[in-house]
Design a protein around this motif. Structure first.
Motif, short mmCIF file in Angstrom:
data_model
loop_
_atom_site.label_atom_id
_atom_site.label_comp_id
_atom_site.label_asym_id
_atom_site.label_seq_id
_atom_site.Cartn_x
_atom_site.Cartn_y
_atom_site.Cartn_z
N LEU A 9 0.83 -1.21 0.00
CA LEU A 9 0.00 0.00 0.00
C LEU A 9 0.87 1.26 0.00
CD1 LEU A 9 -2.74 1.47 0.26
CD2 LEU A 9 -2.50 1.31 2.73
N LEU A 10 1.90 1.26 0.85
CA LEU A 10 2.77 2.45 0.92
C LEU A 10 3.47 2.71 -0.41
CD1 LEU A 10 4.27 2.23 4.54
CD2 LEU A 10 2.65 3.93 3.66
N GLN A 11 3.86 1.62 -1.09
CA GLN A 11 4.50 1.79 -2.41
C GLN A 11 3.52 2.35 -3.43
OE1 GLN A 11 7.68 1.87 -3.27
NE2 GLN A 11 7.97 1.54 -1.08
N GLU A 12 2.26 1.89 -3.35
CA GLU A 12 1.22 2.42 -4.25
C GLU A 12 0.96 3.90 -3.98
OE1 GLU A 12 -1.54 -1.56 -4.80
OE2 GLU A 12 -2.47 0.27 -4.03
N LEU A 13 0.90 4.24 -2.67
CA LEU A 13 0.66 5.64 -2.28
C LEU A 13 1.80 6.52 -2.81
CD1 LEU A 13 -0.62 5.30 1.41
CD2 LEU A 13 -1.93 6.03 -0.59
N LYS A 14 3.01 6.01 -2.66
CA LYS A 14 4.18 6.78 -3.10
C LYS A 14 4.14 6.98 -4.62
CE LYS A 14 9.12 7.06 -2.18
NZ LYS A 14 10.28 6.44 -1.53
N SER A 15 3.74 5.95 -5.33
CA SER A 15 3.65 6.04 -6.80
C SER A 15 2.58 7.07 -7.21
CB SER A 15 3.35 4.64 -7.34
OG SER A 15 2.97 4.73 -8.67
N ASP A 16 1.43 7.02 -6.52
CA ASP A 16 0.36 8.00 -6.82
C ASP A 16 0.81 9.42 -6.47
OD1 ASP A 16 -1.34 6.16 -7.82
OD2 ASP A 16 -2.59 5.97 -6.04
N TYR A 17 1.48 9.55 -5.33
CA TYR A 17 1.90 10.89 -4.90
C TYR A 17 2.97 11.45 -5.85
CZ TYR A 17 2.75 14.80 -1.74
OH TYR A 17 2.85 16.07 -1.20
N ARG A 18 3.83 10.56 -6.36
CA ARG A 18 4.83 10.98 -7.35
C ARG A 18 4.12 11.56 -8.59
NH1 ARG A 18 9.96 8.85 -8.46
NH2 ARG A 18 9.49 7.12 -7.06
N HIS A 19 3.09 10.85 -9.04
CA HIS A 19 2.32 11.31 -10.19
C HIS A 19 1.70 12.69 -9.90
CE1 HIS A 19 -0.12 10.61 -13.86
NE2 HIS A 19 -0.97 11.39 -13.23
N ILE A 20 1.16 12.85 -8.69
CA ILE A 20 0.54 14.13 -8.30
C ILE A 20 1.58 15.25 -8.35
CG2 ILE A 20 -0.53 15.40 -6.36
CD1 ILE A 20 -1.77 12.63 -5.52
N LEU A 21 2.74 15.01 -7.73
CA LEU A 21 3.80 16.04 -7.69
C LEU A 21 4.23 16.44 -9.09
CD1 LEU A 21 6.27 15.02 -4.81
CD2 LEU A 21 4.58 16.84 -4.78
N ILE A 22 4.54 15.43 -9.90
CA ILE A 22 5.08 15.69 -11.24
C ILE A 22 4.11 16.51 -12.09
CG2 ILE A 22 5.73 14.56 -13.44
CD1 ILE A 22 7.02 12.33 -11.77
N ASN A 23 2.81 16.25 -11.90
CA ASN A 23 1.81 16.90 -12.75
C ASN A 23 1.14 18.11 -12.12
OD1 ASN A 23 1.54 15.02 -15.21
ND2 ASN A 23 1.59 13.64 -13.47
N TYR A 24 1.44 18.37 -10.84
CA TYR A 24 0.67 19.38 -10.08
C TYR A 24 0.66 20.77 -10.73
CZ TYR A 24 -1.57 21.47 -6.03
OH TYR A 24 -2.46 22.11 -5.19
N PHE A 25 1.80 21.22 -11.19
CA PHE A 25 1.87 22.60 -11.72
C PHE A 25 1.85 22.65 -13.26
CE2 PHE A 25 3.97 23.15 -7.53
CZ PHE A 25 3.06 24.03 -7.00
N THR A 26 1.83 21.47 -13.88
CA THR A 26 2.00 21.49 -15.33
C THR A 26 0.77 21.04 -16.10
OG1 THR A 26 2.96 19.30 -15.13
CG2 THR A 26 4.50 21.14 -15.29
N THR A 27 -0.07 20.25 -15.43
CA THR A 27 -1.16 19.66 -16.20
C THR A 27 -2.49 20.36 -15.95
OG1 THR A 27 -2.21 17.59 -16.79
CG2 THR A 27 -1.84 17.93 -14.48
N THR A 28 -3.33 20.34 -16.98
CA THR A 28 -4.70 20.80 -16.80
C THR A 28 -5.60 19.56 -16.92
OG1 THR A 28 -4.77 21.25 -19.16
CG2 THR A 28 -4.37 23.13 -17.72
N LYS A 30 -7.65 16.39 -16.19
CA LYS A 30 -8.61 16.08 -15.11
C LYS A 30 -8.21 14.84 -14.32
CE LYS A 30 -12.69 18.47 -16.73
NZ LYS A 30 -13.90 18.37 -17.57
N THR A 31 -7.31 14.02 -14.89
CA THR A 31 -6.91 12.81 -14.16
C THR A 31 -6.11 13.17 -12.90
OG1 THR A 31 -4.90 12.55 -15.46
CG2 THR A 31 -6.84 11.35 -16.21
N LEU A 32 -5.56 14.41 -12.85
CA LEU A 32 -4.83 14.81 -11.64
C LEU A 32 -5.78 14.82 -10.44
CD1 LEU A 32 -2.19 15.85 -10.32
CD2 LEU A 32 -2.97 18.16 -10.79
N LYS A 33 -6.95 15.37 -10.61
CA LYS A 33 -7.96 15.40 -9.54
C LYS A 33 -8.30 13.96 -9.12
CE LYS A 33 -12.35 17.32 -8.06
NZ LYS A 33 -12.25 16.35 -7.00
#
Lengths: 102, 102
Positions: A9-28, A30-33
């Motif tokens: 679970l922690l590895q999955e959370l980390k993978s999801d959070y990585r995706h959030i960070l990488i896309n947070y300021f660059t993407t519009t 809707k999958t970020l939400k």
């Protein structure tokens, strides 16, 4: 949850959070939400202590920082990701608060 | 809580949060921990929505920024106060989480 399940679970959370960070300021996108909601709900339902969420953030920022330094680039912009953490903690906190209020 | 009582509480919270911000990076004073605990407990027991906490933070940072600009100084250092907000939200979130787990 067994220790092994917790690690998965922690590895999955980390993978999801990585995706959030990488896309947070660059993407519009809707999958970020969707990723943010998925991350927050997973943390909530697994009752993950908040310090562990902060640890995931710190570990990833540390990773990004090392990568940028390897590339000879400044890691100053990484400070902006504190906004992402504030956003995540605010939503998570509100989820806990509303679940009590109900 | 009446509307007037709510306004008094919000003013008290803002005053406490101002004290926390001003002293966060400069004091080794143990009363800072007291102020943080007092603020978090007050927010928790009054069931204040998290966006209102963030609003208090933003209003104060805005005030500080205007003051610094009036003095002809840079307000760049104010970005560091995001750490204070992360600290507050993390503690508040953990308080809500533990109150459910009990």
């Amino acid at each position: 949850m067994t220790r092994a399940e917790e690690q998965v679970l922690l590895q999955e959370l980390k993978s999801d959070y990585r995706h959030i960070l990488i896309n947070y300021f660059t993407t519009t996108d809707k999958t970020l939400k969707h990723y943010i909601d998925k991350f927050i709900n997973a943390v909530f339902y697994a009752n993950i202590p908040v310090p562990q969420v902060i640890e995931i953030h710190m570990e990833l920022i540390d990773e990004f920082s090392k990568q940028l330094k390897l590339e000879g680039r400044s890691d100053e912009a990484l400070l902006d990701y504190r906004i992402t953490l504030i956003d995540i903690l605010a939503h998570l906190c509100e989820l806990y608060r509303c679940s009590i209020s109900q």
